[in-house]
Each structure stands twice: as structure tokens, then as C-alpha cells.
Design an enzyme around this catalytic site. Structure first.
Site, short mmCIF file in Angstrom:
data_model
loop_
_atom_site.label_atom_id
_atom_site.label_comp_id
_atom_site.label_asym_id
_atom_site.label_seq_id
_atom_site.Cartn_x
_atom_site.Cartn_y
_atom_site.Cartn_z
N ARG A 304 40.71 46.12 49.04
CA ARG A 304 39.50 45.71 48.39
C ARG A 304 38.40 45.41 49.06
O ARG A 304 37.31 45.50 48.69
CB ARG A 304 40.03 44.75 47.31
CG ARG A 304 39.11 44.31 46.44
CD ARG A 304 39.44 43.08 45.14
NE ARG A 304 40.24 43.94 44.47
CZ ARG A 304 39.80 44.49 43.34
NH1 ARG A 304 38.53 44.55 42.87
NH2 ARG A 304 40.74 44.94 42.40
N GLU A 702 37.52 36.82 38.58
CA GLU A 702 37.43 36.87 40.04
C GLU A 702 35.89 36.87 40.10
O GLU A 702 35.53 35.97 41.06
CB GLU A 702 38.01 37.94 40.58
CG GLU A 702 39.70 37.60 40.62
CD GLU A 702 40.33 38.82 41.38
OE1 GLU A 702 40.49 39.90 40.97
OE2 GLU A 702 40.85 38.62 42.47
N1 LUZ Z 1 46.36 41.96 43.24
C1 LUZ Z 1 46.64 43.32 43.49
C2 LUZ Z 1 45.11 41.72 43.05
O1 LUZ Z 1 47.97 43.49 43.79
N2 LUZ Z 1 45.70 44.33 43.54
C3 LUZ Z 1 44.44 44.14 43.42
O2 LUZ Z 1 43.94 45.20 43.64
C4 LUZ Z 1 44.01 43.00 43.23
N3 LUZ Z 1 42.64 42.55 42.98
C5 LUZ Z 1 42.43 41.33 42.74
C6 LUZ Z 1 43.42 40.39 42.70
N4 LUZ Z 1 44.58 40.69 43.00
MO1 MOS Z 2 44.97 37.46 41.88
S1 MOS Z 2 44.18 37.31 43.49
O1 MOS Z 2 46.40 36.97 41.81
O2 MOS Z 2 44.12 38.22 40.94
#
Ligand code: LUZ
Ligand code: MOS
Length: 749
Positions: A304, A702
């Protein structure tokens, strides 16, 4: 509509894992951990621990009937250490006793003799030593090599951002109950019930259908319970499996802070090339991610980071490399933003550095380069919206006017402003995770129960799911109950994460509800003798034919349908459409859509004392057509504050042996009411066209976190107004200590 839990919460009537009524024979589990960051286990002596009154059993790795493995993406993490320990706080034994006090005392008496090996805490050092969790990955666009020659200015530097403690109000908690025939039921404070189920089954050596995981609600999570609720839940299950008794495992605050992973600290090198006018032409960046001792979600988080390496800007030539480094810290993990905030901090650092060099306002560079519809991200996806520029323009207009001719530095008070555009992709970057399901039952009295894979952690997902059900069924939301998240009602669920909870589970709920409604309305057409071609809908709890009331009410229809043996239940699955990504070429369309917005931050810095306040933050945010503006506003305010904390005050410090020194609120400073901006103005950007969320809304969890980055650079602006300087190395958090050093012209970063 208010958050459906608000009355329960303010009355203290909401039930969390720690509030569950325990059976009389419940045992309490406490964990003995490594006091060394790296070393070989020579011996494990549990004799003093065993002699503590009330201790019933001490479990070590040898007692595990299945696999001693709790890894998720990469299988590199034992539940209980064997042979080696890799971080201070790594679990080595689980003590079960008749009381939590006895268990904790005994756990502290477990003696682990460890032959120390050299620890590594810094990701660059780990990289030099070849300690990588996975091979580096690179996202490219255009050709940076040939682009440097076209640039009038190239700035190079380094940006470091620190980790962050999740500080969910509710610490890690779980209770396991023995069920008939070797089955186990786990109540866990987890974002990922299926992951707990899967790992418990693996560790216990039983099939997944023998493990039921139930989640009522969480007292906050922020990513800290996406992967890291699992060990404690699995330990409780293991204790239950081995003793036949219920087992409760709950961490106290200090242990939780010291033993669990945090946001990943990053150290990054960058090079940005621009034209004389401020157009960004080339961008090279290398991220050294501090993964900690096990992979956890680090590789996904780094992915990400790469997706967001240019934030909200169009840069035609990009080369971004991410390196996932293994260190001897607790495994770092998901945290709101999931690697994107780290990327955006580096991008803004480069822009700020270039603006300083060019004698321009950073906003001049930013605005020239904001993404336009049709521009491509380095991953190949097109930017399909216009919200970045629209939010920017609106935020500029909405922000408090800065009086012409007003000195930005008067006396020792210096003012700074920074505009922070944010563009965040919605969907799990791992495409397969983008699915959800719902199970809806309509009862004969017209009340409705909805089960999905979504976990309520305070963010309001249950409120939105209830709204989605009510909107689809055309009945009042008071008729909807959102049930606990349970693996026997919603199977193979993705964690509630990546801001997708309401989108995906809300859509699954919508599909299940429309299926039931379809059956009911078909029956109503019959029952009313309505001819073909008329529009029959449920609205306000009544059947309307061609928009006119019929007097046939929801409850009556449901009762009659039941008597006619029409099914009042439905299960539905939702898979986010139109997304794909190819890791071989690092190209694709990974996100359902982007969320964008802009924050204007104004700060005042006392240049004698190094203290400051945020005068105002003006946010224009794209929530689509919000189905719950109150909940969304709460997310935006909370995200902003959490982001300000990460950027300006939350600093993790470790001893030489890797023990967390900042393991309480006395030493780890988080934003409080006094650090809240004097004014927060939030405006929702009016949506144009359709959005891929639920009922045209957009995900909200987020993206607002990253507005907090603006406070860091507003402070930088205020600093520079007082004392002009150029730096090649920016460090976050910009703590008061660091600020004072900068004001004195000392220190690094
Ligand atoms: N969790 C995950 C996440 O497993 N994959 C993601 O792309 C993600 N993105 C944001 C927060 N949690
Ligand atoms: Mo997440 S950082 O558990 O969306």
C-alpha cells in the site's frame, strides 16, 4: 441518525470481552515473555511459577497439538517461542491459574535462560545485513533515468517517520469456552474472526468447523486487532483445549503496549525532479520499512505504501522501491492508513524541500501537480474522479482568511499554514480479500436480524449496516438488529479493515435484503391482485402500488408470507467488482475507487518555548453521499487527531535491550483535549455521479488520518518564518523537544 451504540456506551452498558459473565470454573491465562530482543533459549524453568498457589498448568511450545504457527501471509511466527527469541516481549509460555493475579505473578516467575545474540533495531542496518522479510518490490512509471535531464531542479533527501501505538481503549482480550465433542468457542476482541478461527484450528490441530469465533464489539482497534488479536485468542483456545476448562486471556495496558506491534517506522531516501515552474517530473523513492521480528502484515502494508507513493499528485516518471526489513522489535502491524501515511509523509517532505529551495509556497507546487481525471497512478490505474481538485479549491476558499500584510512571524509567535491533499485507494490491495457476506432473517413479527462479517469497533459499521438494511427493506431502522459477528453465521470473512467494512458488508446486506423483499413484494402483488406493469414497493413500512398507499403493512405482509411458506431469510455474497492487480507487472486496477480531500492547517508556534497550537483545521472531504454524516464526521475528527498525534507527539523509545520505555500514558504522549485544534471545520464535498460504496456513500475510516500530516508541515512553515533554514533530512514526530532543537538551529531532522 446517531451511532446505534451511543446510549449503551454513555451508560457503560455496552458489553466487551472483559465484561462477559464467566463460568465458575474459568481459568485465567497470563503470558511469560522474553526479556531479550534476540537470543537462543538455553532453558525454560517453570518450577517457581508452578509453585504459586492457584496455578493449574503451564503451557509451552511442546504442548501444542497442532502447528506452532500463527503467521498470516508468510508462515514465520510461532505462537510460543522455540529455540530462539526474536524480540523482547515474545511469548514463551502460557500460565493458567484460578485467578488473573496468580497467573500474572506466576508468569513473571517463569525463568528463561537466553544466550544473547546481537539484536538489530534499525531497518537500514537490517537491509545491510540482508535481513529481509520479502524481496524488495518496485513500482515504475515512465522512465526516471531519462527524466532527470529534463528537470531544472532536483532535490534529494531523507525522511523518517516513527511508529505509533494503537492505544485502543480496550486491550487485547479473549475468552475460550470448551464445547461438546472437542469443539471450542472463542469470544475475541478481533477485527478478523475468520483469521482467529483458522489459526486456532491450525494450532489445535482440528478442522475449522470445530472452532466458533464470536465477536460482540471492540473497544477500538485501528488495525491493532487485524492480526494481533490472534495470538491471545489462540492461547485461550489452546488452554481450553488442553484443560477442558474456560480460559480468559486479557492483557493489561503496559503489557499490551510493550508486547504488541505498532505502526511501521519507515526510513526513506528520495529524489524529486521539477521544472522551473514547479511541475514534478521525476520521483524516485526507497522505503526501508521496519517490519519487526515477524512478517505479520508487513508485505501488504509495504504494497500500500507503493500504491500511495505519489499521494494526490501526477508525476509522469516514478521509481518507488519498498524494502521490508526484519528487525528485533515486536512484529509491526496494520494501523489506520496501512503504509499510505508513511508514503505521503515522504512525498510532502520532498515537496516542502523543493519549495524551500525554490522560494515558493509549497501549495504552488502542490496545486500545479494535483491529479486530474484520467491521470494514471504508477500502478497503472486511472484517477477517475475530480474530487482532489474540487476539495482543494473549496478548502482554500473555506479556510480562515489570512490578513494581507500580516507578518507570519510577530514577536516570538510564528504562524504557519499547510495544505494537505489526500488521495486514498479503497479496497484491500490483495484483491481476493474484497468479498463479504450477510445472513438476514426476518422474524414473523417483522423484526429483522442481520449477521455479516463486519466487526463493530466503535467506527459505526453496525449503524451503517442497519441503515442499509432499513433503506433496502423500506422499513424503520428500529426494526433492525445487527447481530454479533460469528463465524457460524458469516464464514470465510475478511478482516474488517482497509476502510471497506461498511461498503462490502453493507452491500452484502443490501443484496440479501432485496432478495427477501423481492419475495415479499411478489407475494404482495398476488395478495393485492395488482395487475402487471405496476410499481410495487415497500416504503415507510407500507406496500405502495404506483406510489399510492395500500394499507398493507410490513408486519402483516411478513406474517402472511410466513403462513404461505415463503422464506423470510437470505444469505448473500458481495465481491467488489472491477478490481484486479498483477504483481508480475505491478500493474492493474487495485481499487474500487479513491477517497480524496484537502485539509488546511493553521498553527501558531511559540518560538521561545517550542510549544504550539493548531489554530484551525479546515477539511473538505469526499464521503460520497454519506449515509451517516454524524458517524463520518466522528471518523474524520478522530482520524485527524490520531494523525496529528503520529506526526507531532507520539514517540516510541526503547532501551538497548529493545524494551519499550514508553509503555504507559505517562511516557507516551497522545493528543488530548488541549492538543485539539481550536477550530475544526469539516465540509462534505457535494458528490457528483455515482460512487461504488454503499448507497453512493464512500468509505471513511482511514483517509482522514492523513490530514494530520498537514500539522507537521504547518509547523515547519512556522519554524521557517522565524528562522529560515534548509534541511536534507526530515524526521517525525516533530516533538516539542525536536522543535526546540530546530529553533535553536541544532539537531537533526
Ligand atoms: N489490511 C489488509 C488493510 O489486509 N489489506 C489492505 O490493503 C489494507 N488496507 C488498509 C488497512 N488494512
Ligand atoms: Mo486496518 S489498518 O485494520 O484497516
Amino acid at each position: 441518525m446517531k451511532h446505534i451504540d451511543s446510549l449503551l456506551h454513555v451508560r457503560g452498558a455496552s458489553v466487551f470481552v472483559d465484561d462477559l459473565q464467566l463460568p465458575d470454573n474459568c481459568l485465567f491465562g497470563a503470558v511469560a515473555v522474553s526479556a531479550m530482543p534476540h537470543g537462543r533459549i538455553i532453558s525454560l524453568d517453570v518450577s517457581s511459577a508452578r509453585s504459586v498457589p492457584g496455578v493449574r498448568r503451564i503451557i509451552t511450545a511442546e504442548d501444542i497439538p497442532g502447528e506452532n504457527q500463527i503467521g498470516n501471509i508468510i508462515l514465520d511466527e510461532p505462537l510460543l517461542a522455540v529455540n530462539t527469541v526474536h524480540y523482547t516481549g515474545e511469548p514463551v509460555a502460557l500460565v493458567l491459574a484460578e485467578s488473573m493475579d496468580a497467573a500474572r505473578l506466576a508468569a513473571s516467575l517463569v525463568e528463561t535462560a537466553i544466550e544473547e545474540l546481537p539484536p538489530v533495531f534499525d531497518p537500514r542496518t537490517a537491509f545491510d545485513l540482508g535481513m529481509l522479510i520479502a524481496p524488495p518490490r518496485t513500482f515504475c512509471a515512465g522512465n526516471t533515468d531519462s527524466a532527470w535531464g529534463m528537470c531544472d531542479l532536483v532535490v534529494e533527501g531523507r525522511a523518517d517517520s516513527g511508529g505509533q501505538e494503537h492505544l485502543y481503549l480496550e486491550c487485547q482480550a479473549s475468552v475460550a469456552l470448551p464445547m461438546e465433542n472437542g469443539c471450542v468457542r472463542i469470544c475475541s476482541s478481533t477485527q478478523g474472526p475468520t483469521f482467529v478461527q483458522k489459526v486456532a484450528a491450525r494450532v489445535l490441530g482440528i478442522p475449522m468447523h470445530r472452532v466458533e469465533v464470536d465477536v460482540g464489539r471492540l473497544g477500538g482497534a485501528f488495525g491493532g486487532k487485524e492480526d494481533q488479536a490472534t495470538p491471545w485468542a489462540v492461547m485461550a483456545a489452546l488452554g481450553t483445549h488442553l484443560t477442558g476448562r474456560p480460559v480468559k486471556v486479557v492483557l493489561d495496558r503496559k503489557s499490551d503496549m510493550a508486547w504488541t506491534g505498532k505502526r511501521h517506522p519507515y526510513s526513506s531516501d528520495f529524489r524529486l525532479g521539477l521544472s522551473a515552474e514547479g511541475d514534478m517530473i521525476a520521483w524516485e523513492v526507497t522505503y526501508y520499512q521496519n517490519g519487526g521480528a515477524a512478517s505479520d502484515l508487513s508485505t501488504a502494508i509495504l504494497e500500500r505504501t507503493l500504491f500511495h507513493c505519489t499521494n494526490a499528485y501526477m508525476i509522469p516518471n516514478v521509481r518507488a522501491t519498498g524494502i521490508c526489513c526484519r528487525t528485533n522489535l515486536p512484529p509491526n502491524t496494520a494501523f489506520r492508513g496501512f503504509g499510505a501515511p508513511q508514503a505521503m509523509f515522504v512525498m510532502e517532505t520532498a515537496i516542502h524541500m523543493a519549495a524551500t529551495r525554490m522560494g515558493l509556497e509549497p501549495s504552488v507546487i502542490q496545486e500545479r501537480n494535483l491529479l486530474r481525471r484520467g491521470d494514471r497512478f504508477p500502478c497503472g490505474m486511472e484517477y477517475e474522479g475530480d474530487e482532489i481538485r474540487r476539495s482543494w479549491e473549496r478548502a482554500v476558499r473555506l479556510s480562515p482568511e489570512r490578513k494581507d500584510g500580516e507578518e507570519s512571524c510577530t514577536g516570538h509567535i510564528s504562524r504557519g499554514r499547510y495544505l494537505m491533499p489526500v488521495c486514498f485507494g479503497i479496497s484491500f490491495t490483495n484483491t481476493s480479500l474484497n468479498q463479504a457476506s450477510a445472513l438476514v432473517h426476518v422474524y414473523t413479527d417483522g423484526s429483522v436480524g442481520v449477521s455479516t462479517g463486519a466487526v463493530e469497533m466503535g467506527q459505526g459499521v453496525n449503524t451503517k449496516i442497519a441503515q442499509a438494511a432499513a433503506m433496502t427493506l423500506g422499513i424503520d431502522v428500529s426494526l433492525i438488529k445487527v447481530e454479533t459477528t460469528n463465524t457460524t453465521r458469516a464464514a470465510n470473512t475478511s478482516p474488517t479493515a482497509a476502510s471497506t467494512g461498511a461498503d462490502m458488508n453493507g452491500n452484502a446486506t443490501r443484496i440479501a435484503c432485496s432478495e427477501i423483499l423481492g419475495r415479499l413484494l411478489a407475494f404482495a402483488v398476488n395478495r393485492l391482485g395488482a395487475g402487471p406493469g405496476v410499481a410495487v414497493v415497500m416504503s415507510g413500512g407500507e406496500v405502495l402500488v404506483d406510489g399510492r398507499g395500500t394499507g398493507l403493512k410490513w408486519r402483516e405482509l411478513v406474517e402472511e408470507a410466513y403462513l404461505r411458506r415463503i422464506s423470510l431469510s437470505a444469505q448473500a455474497h458481495y465481491a467488489t467488482p472491477g478490481i484486479h492487480f498483477d504483481t508480475a507487472t505491478e500493474k492493474g486496477r487495485p481499487f474500487a475507487y479513491h477517497v480524496a480531500g484537502t485539509a488546511v492547517t493553521d498553527v501558531s508556534l511559540d518560538c521561545l518555548r517550542g510549544i504550539w497550537r493548531v489554530d484551525s483545521v479546515t477539511i473538505v472531504h469526499d464521503a460520497g453521499k454519506s449515509i451517516n454524516p454524524l458517524v463520518d464526521r466522528g471518523q474524520i475528527e478522530g482520524g485527524l487527531l490520531q494523525g496529528i498525534g503520529w506526526m507531532t507527539m507520539e514517540e516510541l523509545r526503547y532501551s538497548d535491550s529493545g524494551r519499550l520505555l514508553t509503555d504507559s500514558l505517562a511516557t507516551y504522549k497522545v493528543p488530548d483535549i488541549y492538543s485539539t485544534p481550536e477550530e475544526i471545520t469539516i465540509e462534505f464535498l457535494p458528490p457528483r455521479g455515482d460512487n461504488a460504496g454503499i448507497y453512493n456513500s464512500k468509505a471513511v475510516g482511514e483517509p482522514p488520518f492523513m490530514y494530520g500530516i498537514g500539522t507537521y508541515f504547518a509547523l515547519m512553515e512556522a519554524l521557517q518564518a522565524f528562522r529560515p533554514f534548509e534541511r536534507g533530512h526530515y524526521t517525525a514526530p516533530l516533538s516539542n523537544e525536536r522543535l526546540l532543537m530546530l529553533l535553536e538551529g541544532l539537531g537533526t531532522g
